[in-house]
Motif scaffolding. Structure first.
Motif: not given
Ligand code: FSX
Ligand code: SF4
Ligand code: F3S
Length: 392
Positions: A174, A180, A182, A188, A206-207, A211-213, A215, A246
């Motif tokens: 990533t 990215t 999910c 997610i 993400s957790k 990072i931000s994804t 979804n 997301g």
């Protein structure tokens, strides 16, 4: 009349597409030839273009751009990682008895790495992955299917010839990706692998990676929500507007309940009380046998599955809320309404709808009051968080 905003957006889209065609590898497939080969007529393709343009919440002037993005779909390098899941997302994406335009698009996708379907294995597969990261840094899209187990220092999941953990592989891939995505509720929020008691401490990407994804929710998600999001990325070089969780708003902006074909029965207080009863035969509302459509944001009634043939509620079972966070625990029991303490819904609300709302409906007063009371009252799980994206 098309406003200034859209004309400007169209100009940006053209500039992006010119750049995309210059900077990305040549298409792997001649998409128009493939459509012909698969028996998709020009008329069907135009119908699909109109549908997809509208679905992406764009005006008709964008239709030629959607076509252009589809023709260039196979230029976009994609790395598809598998973590803890059932591979249902890949299955949904691979299976199709009667390929439609979306399936043909997915057939052309440039999968540089996908563990389930690639011929390479071991070191060879690893090399495909390294090559993609090396040749297309900042250009490829990383798609992740499945949750990341964090227990035992991530050792519940070791992959590939080097035995790397999910976190290690996830970070490696990533960090160089353009975006990215999910795919599926496992990637997610952890999905089924993270359901209580969650022995592997599985969590969403993400957790786990911080990072931000983007979804694409569902278990599995509708493939059209995936293809549409990639088309948007090809057209604009950015992901579509997202909700607070997301999820692309074009696909997850409304509740299942908002455009369910059984909705008139809900409003009229006509419910299936038990499986196989007269109400079930008549296609009445499934709320009392557990439908979670009122708490679930997704476009299933509109898109349907399997070449638009059907979707869960049409097939006769309630929605189980698979596009929502922690659905396996929070939406249970699946064949009973959620206790009203959970979401502010519950049978008492429905019974109230059954008695009071029907009268109100007959009297020509919209169901709006009770329904919005139900919506606004649905906040709150014990931890104070909300289900859905807070878009009401
Ligand atoms: Fe399965 Fe995908 Fe569900 Fe999860 O799906 S269909 S358990 S969302 O990650 O393979
Ligand atoms: Fe449809 Fe379920 Fe809403 Fe009833 S409760 S109208 S079956 S989404
Ligand atoms: Fe999932 Fe409900 Fe759609 S269960 S597939 S969100 S109808």
């Amino acid at each position: 009349m098309v406003g200034k905003h859209y004309r400007r957006l169209l100009e940006q889209c053209k500039i992006r597409m010119d750049r995309f065609e210059k900077e990305y590898p040549a298409p792997r497939e001649d998409f128009q030839a493939l459509l012909k080969e698969r028996g998709v007529s020009r008329r069907d393709f135009l119908k699909w273009t109109s549908f997809m343009t509208a679905a992406l919440m764009l005006p008709p002037i964008f239709k030629p751009m959607v076509t252009r993005a589809a023709e260039n779909f196979s230029r976009l390098p994609v790395v598809w990682l598998h973590f803890a899941e059932c591979t249902g997302c890949s299955e949904a994406f691979l299976r199709s008895s009667y390929p439609n335009v979306d399936d043909i698009l997915l057939e052309t996708i440039s999968l540089e790495y996908h563990e389930t379907i690639m011929a390479a294995a071991g070191d060879q597969a690893e090399k495909c992955l390294e090559d993609c990261i090396h040749h297309f840094p900042g250009k490829y899209v990383c798609v992740i299917e499945g949750a990341i187990p964090q227990g035992l220092n991530g050792q519940f999941m070791r992959l590939g010839p080097k035995g790397e953990t999910g976190v290690q592989i996830g970070k490696k891939v990533t960090s160089k990706a353009a975006a990215t995505i999910c795919i599926g509720s496992c990637a997610i929020w952890g999905g089924i692998p993270s359901a209580r008691p969650n022995p592997t401490d599985a969590v969403g990407v993400s957790k786990a990676l911080g990072i931000s994804t983007v979804n694409i929710a569902g278990c599995p998600p509708n493939t059209v929500n995936f293809t549409g999001t990639l088309l948007y990325f090809i057209m604009f070089g950015a992901m579509p507007p997202l909700d607070g969780q997301g999820r692309p708003i074009w696909a997850y902006g409304k509740r299942v309940h908002d455009f369910c074909e059984r909705r008139p029965h809900y409003d009229a207080g006509e419910f299936v009380e038990q499986w196989g009863d007269e109400g079930a035969r008549r296609g009445w509302c499934l709320y009392k046998v557990g439908c979670k459509g009122p708490y679930t944001f997704a476009n299933c009634p509109h898109l349907r599955f399997n070449d638009h043939i059907s979707w869960p509620v049409m097939a006769g079972h309630g929605c189980i809320g698979c596009t929502e966070s922690g659905f396996w625990d929070t939406m249970a029991p699946y064949e009973k309404p959620i206790h009203e303490a959970t979401f502010g819904g519950g049978e008492r609300t429905v019974d109230k709808i059954g008695t009071v709302l029907t009268v109100a409906t007959v009297a020509g007063v919209a169901a709006h009051g009770v329904l919005s009371a139900m919506r606004h009252g649905r906040t709150d799980k014990k931890d104070g968080t909300t289900t859905g994206a807070g878009k009401e």
